[in-house]
Write a protein that holds these residues in place. Sequence first.
Motif, PDB file in Angstrom:
ATOM      1  N   PHE A 471       0.848  -1.193   0.000  1.00 10.13           N
ATOM      2  CA  PHE A 471       0.000   0.000   0.000  1.00 10.13           C
ATOM      3  C   PHE A 471       0.880   1.238   0.000  1.00 10.13           C
ATOM      4  O   PHE A 471       0.671   2.179  -0.770  1.00 10.13           O
ATOM      5  CB  PHE A 471      -0.926  -0.004   1.226  1.00 10.13           C
ATOM      6  N   ARG A 472       1.910   1.219   0.868  1.00 10.26           N
ATOM      7  CA  ARG A 472       2.799   2.397   0.938  1.00 10.26           C
ATOM      8  C   ARG A 472       3.578   2.530  -0.362  1.00 10.26           C
ATOM      9  O   ARG A 472       3.805   3.642  -0.854  1.00 10.26           O
ATOM     10  CB  ARG A 472       3.737   2.225   2.131  1.00 10.26           C
ATOM     11  N   GLU A 473       3.962   1.406  -0.951  1.00 10.84           N
ATOM     12  CA  GLU A 473       4.672   1.462  -2.244  1.00 10.84           C
ATOM     13  C   GLU A 473       3.803   2.138  -3.293  1.00 10.84           C
ATOM     14  O   GLU A 473       4.284   2.944  -4.095  1.00 10.84           O
ATOM     15  CB  GLU A 473       4.986   0.038  -2.723  1.00 10.84           C
ATOM     16  N   ARG A 574     -14.225   4.313   2.274  1.00 11.81           N
ATOM     17  CA  ARG A 574     -14.887   3.050   2.610  1.00 11.81           C
ATOM     18  C   ARG A 574     -14.158   2.326   3.744  1.00 11.81           C
ATOM     19  O   ARG A 574     -14.764   1.689   4.592  1.00 11.81           O
ATOM     20  CB  ARG A 574     -14.957   2.124   1.372  1.00 11.81           C
ATOM     21  N   HIS A 575     -12.825   2.443   3.729  1.00  8.60           N
ATOM     22  CA  HIS A 575     -12.032   1.825   4.799  1.00  8.60           C
ATOM     23  C   HIS A 575     -12.386   2.472   6.140  1.00  8.60           C
ATOM     24  O   HIS A 575     -12.598   1.785   7.151  1.00  8.60           O
ATOM     25  CB  HIS A 575     -10.538   1.980   4.455  1.00  8.60           C
ATOM     26  N   ILE A 576     -12.534   3.808   6.130  1.00 10.14           N
ATOM     27  CA  ILE A 576     -12.891   4.497   7.381  1.00 10.14           C
ATOM     28  C   ILE A 576     -14.279   4.044   7.846  1.00 10.14           C
ATOM     29  O   ILE A 576     -14.501   3.769   9.030  1.00 10.14           O
ATOM     30  CB  ILE A 576     -12.877   6.032   7.167  1.00 10.14           C
ATOM     31  N   GLY A 591      -1.335   1.766  16.701  1.00 11.22           N
ATOM     32  CA  GLY A 591      -1.059   2.848  17.642  1.00 11.22           C
ATOM     33  C   GLY A 591      -1.617   4.198  17.225  1.00 11.22           C
ATOM     34  O   GLY A 591      -1.430   5.192  17.940  1.00 11.22           O
ATOM     35  N   SER A 592      -2.307   4.299  16.079  1.00  8.28           N
ATOM     36  CA  SER A 592      -2.862   5.598  15.683  1.00  8.28           C
ATOM     37  C   SER A 592      -4.196   5.824  16.399  1.00  8.28           C
ATOM     38  O   SER A 592      -4.714   4.918  17.056  1.00  8.28           O
ATOM     39  CB  SER A 592      -3.101   5.639  14.180  1.00  8.28           C
ATOM     40  N   ALA A 593      -4.735   7.051  16.233  1.00  7.22           N
ATOM     41  CA  ALA A 593      -6.003   7.359  16.898  1.00  7.22           C
ATOM     42  C   ALA A 593      -7.180   6.677  16.203  1.00  7.22           C
ATOM     43  O   ALA A 593      -8.334   6.926  16.549  1.00  7.22           O
ATOM     44  CB  ALA A 593      -6.197   8.866  16.922  1.00  7.22           C
TER      45      ALA A 593
HETATM   46  C1  HEM Z   1     -11.802  -5.107  10.657  1.00  2.00           C
HETATM   47  C2  HEM Z   1     -11.293  -4.491   9.620  1.00  2.00           C
HETATM   48  C3  HEM Z   1     -10.290  -3.357   9.729  1.00  2.00           C
HETATM   49  C4  HEM Z   1     -10.045  -2.515  10.763  1.00  2.00           C
HETATM   50  C5  HEM Z   1     -10.722  -2.467  12.132  1.00  2.00           C
HETATM   51  C6  HEM Z   1      -8.972  -1.643  10.337  1.00  2.00           C
HETATM   52  C7  HEM Z   1      -8.431  -0.635  11.117  1.00  2.00           C
HETATM   53  C8  HEM Z   1      -7.424   0.208  10.734  1.00  2.00           C
HETATM   54  C9  HEM Z   1      -6.895   1.284  11.527  1.00  2.00           C
HETATM   55  C10 HEM Z   1      -7.406   1.691  12.892  1.00  2.00           C
HETATM   56  C11 HEM Z   1      -5.891   1.844  10.833  1.00  2.00           C
HETATM   57  C12 HEM Z   1      -4.983   2.994  11.271  1.00  2.00           C
HETATM   58  C13 HEM Z   1      -3.630   2.486  11.621  1.00  2.00           C
HETATM   59  C14 HEM Z   1      -3.558   1.807  12.979  1.00  2.00           C
HETATM   60  O1  HEM Z   1      -3.496   2.480  13.997  1.00  2.00           O
HETATM   61  O2  HEM Z   1      -3.526   0.564  12.986  1.00  2.00           O
HETATM   62  C15 HEM Z   1      -5.770   1.137   9.588  1.00  2.00           C
HETATM   63  C16 HEM Z   1      -4.863   1.429   8.598  1.00  2.00           C
HETATM   64  C17 HEM Z   1      -4.792   0.764   7.411  1.00  2.00           C
HETATM   65  N1  HEM Z   1      -5.549  -0.318   7.026  1.00  2.00           N
HETATM   66 FE1  HEM Z   1      -7.122  -1.108   8.015  1.00  2.00          FE
HETATM   67  N2  HEM Z   1      -8.607  -1.958   9.063  1.00  2.00           N
HETATM   68  C18 HEM Z   1      -9.388  -3.021   8.656  1.00  2.00           C
HETATM   69  C19 HEM Z   1      -9.344  -3.649   7.435  1.00  2.00           C
HETATM   70  C20 HEM Z   1      -8.450  -3.343   6.439  1.00  2.00           C
HETATM   71  C21 HEM Z   1      -8.403  -4.013   5.176  1.00  2.00           C
HETATM   72  C22 HEM Z   1      -9.325  -5.130   4.685  1.00  2.00           C
HETATM   73  C23 HEM Z   1      -7.353  -3.485   4.507  1.00  2.00           C
HETATM   74  C24 HEM Z   1      -6.937  -3.927   3.151  1.00  2.00           C
HETATM   75  C25 HEM Z   1      -5.698  -3.901   2.720  1.00  2.00           C
HETATM   76  C26 HEM Z   1      -6.753  -2.475   5.343  1.00  2.00           C
HETATM   77  C27 HEM Z   1      -5.645  -1.717   5.016  1.00  2.00           C
HETATM   78  C28 HEM Z   1      -5.151  -0.687   5.786  1.00  2.00           C
HETATM   79  C29 HEM Z   1      -4.084   0.186   5.336  1.00  2.00           C
HETATM   80  C30 HEM Z   1      -3.336   0.088   4.029  1.00  2.00           C
HETATM   81  C31 HEM Z   1      -3.862   1.086   6.358  1.00  2.00           C
HETATM   82  C32 HEM Z   1      -2.868   2.250   6.336  1.00  2.00           C
HETATM   83  C33 HEM Z   1      -3.633   3.456   5.809  1.00  2.00           C
HETATM   84  C34 HEM Z   1      -2.856   4.736   5.748  1.00  2.00           C
HETATM   85  O3  HEM Z   1      -1.790   4.844   6.392  1.00  2.00           O
HETATM   86  O4  HEM Z   1      -3.320   5.642   5.078  1.00  2.00           O
HETATM   87  N3  HEM Z   1      -7.461  -2.410   6.502  1.00  2.00           N
HETATM   88  N4  HEM Z   1      -6.723   0.144   9.550  1.00  2.00           N
END
Ligand code: HEM
Length: 619
Positions: A471-473, A574-576, A591-593
């Motif tokens: 994703f970062r790439e 959609r992710h949010i 560790g993010s908010a």
């Molecule tokens: C139960 C489902 C999910 C939850 C609760 C969730 C939660 C989060 C949260 C809270 C973050 C912020 C970083 C952190 O503090 O961890 C994050 C970042 C991210 N998540 Fe998810 N996520 C989910 C599913 C997914 C899925 C299916 C993908 C698919 C690849 C994904 C990809 C990412 C990516 C790439 C980031 C980094 C985004 C950025 O830095 O802009 N997540 N996720």
Amino acid sequence: MPVIDVHNHFFPRSWPDLAARFGTPNWPWIKHTSPGKAEIMLGDRFFREIYSACWDPQVRLEEMDRDGVDMQVISSTPVLFAYERPAEQALECAALFNDAALELCAAGKGRLKSFCQVPLQDVDAACNELSRCMRAGHLGVQIGNHVGEKNLDDIGIVTFLHHCADEKAAVLVHPWDMFGQQRMPKYMMPWTVGMPAETQLGIVALILSGAFDRLPRTLRICFAHGGGSFAFLLGRLQNAWEHHPVAHGTCELSPEEYLDRFYVDSAVFDRRALTYLVETIGPERVLLGSDYPFPLGEDRVGELIRSSDLQPGTKTKLLGQNAALFLGLPEAAEGKSHDEQRRAEPNQPRSHQLTYSSYLQVPELLSLQHPQSSPAHHDELLFIIVHQTYELWFKELLHDLDAVVKNLRDAGENPDSRDEVYEAARLLRRCTEITRVLVEQFTILETMLPTHFLAFRGKLEPASGFQSEQFRELEFLCGLKDEKMLRYHRPTPEAYAQLERRLREPSLHDVFFEALRAMGKLEIPDGATERQRFDARAHAVLSLYRDEQSNRDWIDVCERLTEFDELVVGWRLRHIQLVERIIGTRMGTGGSAGSSYLKLTLDKKFFPELWEARTLLAE
Ligand code: HEM
């Protein structure tokens, strides 16, 4: 005849923080120090330097080819046994590394097999884990030569060995946790003095206690490092047995008569020692074992046997025939090595015709889902598969976007040729269609109830989407380069190096505007401010749209890039929504908010100039 190495080790590329998981110190963890290099640490203490052959199947297979080895049976390392810890912790640790071993084997093109490990301090748990592992595809088990004060003749361990015979599991005994360490603090003496003595103790305990009399002859058990000092001191043992009733033990036969009950490996590092070992233990009882890829392992696996003065037939037995029988793979004993196959059929097609499954590596793919929850929570499989699918599509996106970059660069260098521009637009269309699917795919994950996710979420920390290298790439490749994000990839030097490379390389944004500059559409005066540069780029885009007749192909590229930008913002949104639906406004595992942090990323655009041009057009 295939060449089979029964004693070598692996470490996975990474594993969960066991100290944090169990709240106890000094668990092994891996510190990646530079690309392809890592250190195993026990808490704060350095244990061993290792390299990528431990975790990378490609490196392993290349080195096996180099050494003429057809098959390796990999096992974990005794520092992971955890026999001194609570049994449930040792079981969880064993299951983790047992599954990791299968994962490595799945990528081994049928040439990697594995021994599992078990929590030997708890006989029931050890038997259950062995049975689970045998069903999952392990060939047997590697055990330590003692559990605390208990030697191999302990009634619980003998019960476990019975179970191994019942399960047709081969057993590799590895010395560990060496005695007398207070007197051997230096010079690797625990390895050079302690280990051989520990192994000898293991064999002698099984013989003199009469355990071999009670164990079935079907038990296949092998002792590492040539059986330690056993063979060299067998005469002394025999002498004591014959002349001193107190040294008799409770065995039915004399020590020499138990030599057909076990195997030893060939890791003795000296041709005379190997010859003596074969003479003493028997040519059917010595197996190739290398301790690869550790520092004390054989440098070129099999070299000692090949360069020895043993008869060719004996060499064949040691290199593979004996191992095939020990492992319960009699068909391998009949088979040919890779080299023999190549020599026998130089121009023939491979004996295995390509099938759907072998081409797509379906078995390997289907063996890559390992839930962390135990027993596995039903929805964790979905969680893993959805993420893996995203990563596969990210891979395809990087593949296509790299090709777009190349085409736009070529277009800039050769402004009269339009082929590259068409090709870039065609590939960008594929990227937008993939991203559309990626936006939609979140709905599948939303069938998971928040409570169901929370049931296993705790097991995932500190893993986080922040660590998605691809994703970062993608962000860096498209032009959104934020060096700060590299910090999440420090634990994986390969990913870190790859992202650093992406940071340095021209992005899609760079090559697109460079092409416009080469075509004379963009001029940026020296000393222009950042804002002036931005305006100049937006006006260059504007000029394309203002002359639609001459710039249809470039306008098509602009539209595709805009759509891609739009869809990626749609993905973020959609992710949010998914995050809020599942964990509300809770913090992320990285560790993010959580959602409030993610909302800040909504303003990110790869090509803001394309959007600005629309405002300019409307003016
Ligand atoms: C139960 C489902 C999910 C939850 C609760 C969730 C939660 C989060 C949260 C809270 C973050 C912020 C970083 C952190 O503090 O961890 C994050 C970042 C991210 N998540 Fe998810 N996520 C989910 C599913 C997914 C899925 C299916 C993908 C698919 C690849 C994904 C990809 C990412 C990516 C790439 C980031 C980094 C985004 C950025 O830095 O802009 N997540 N996720």
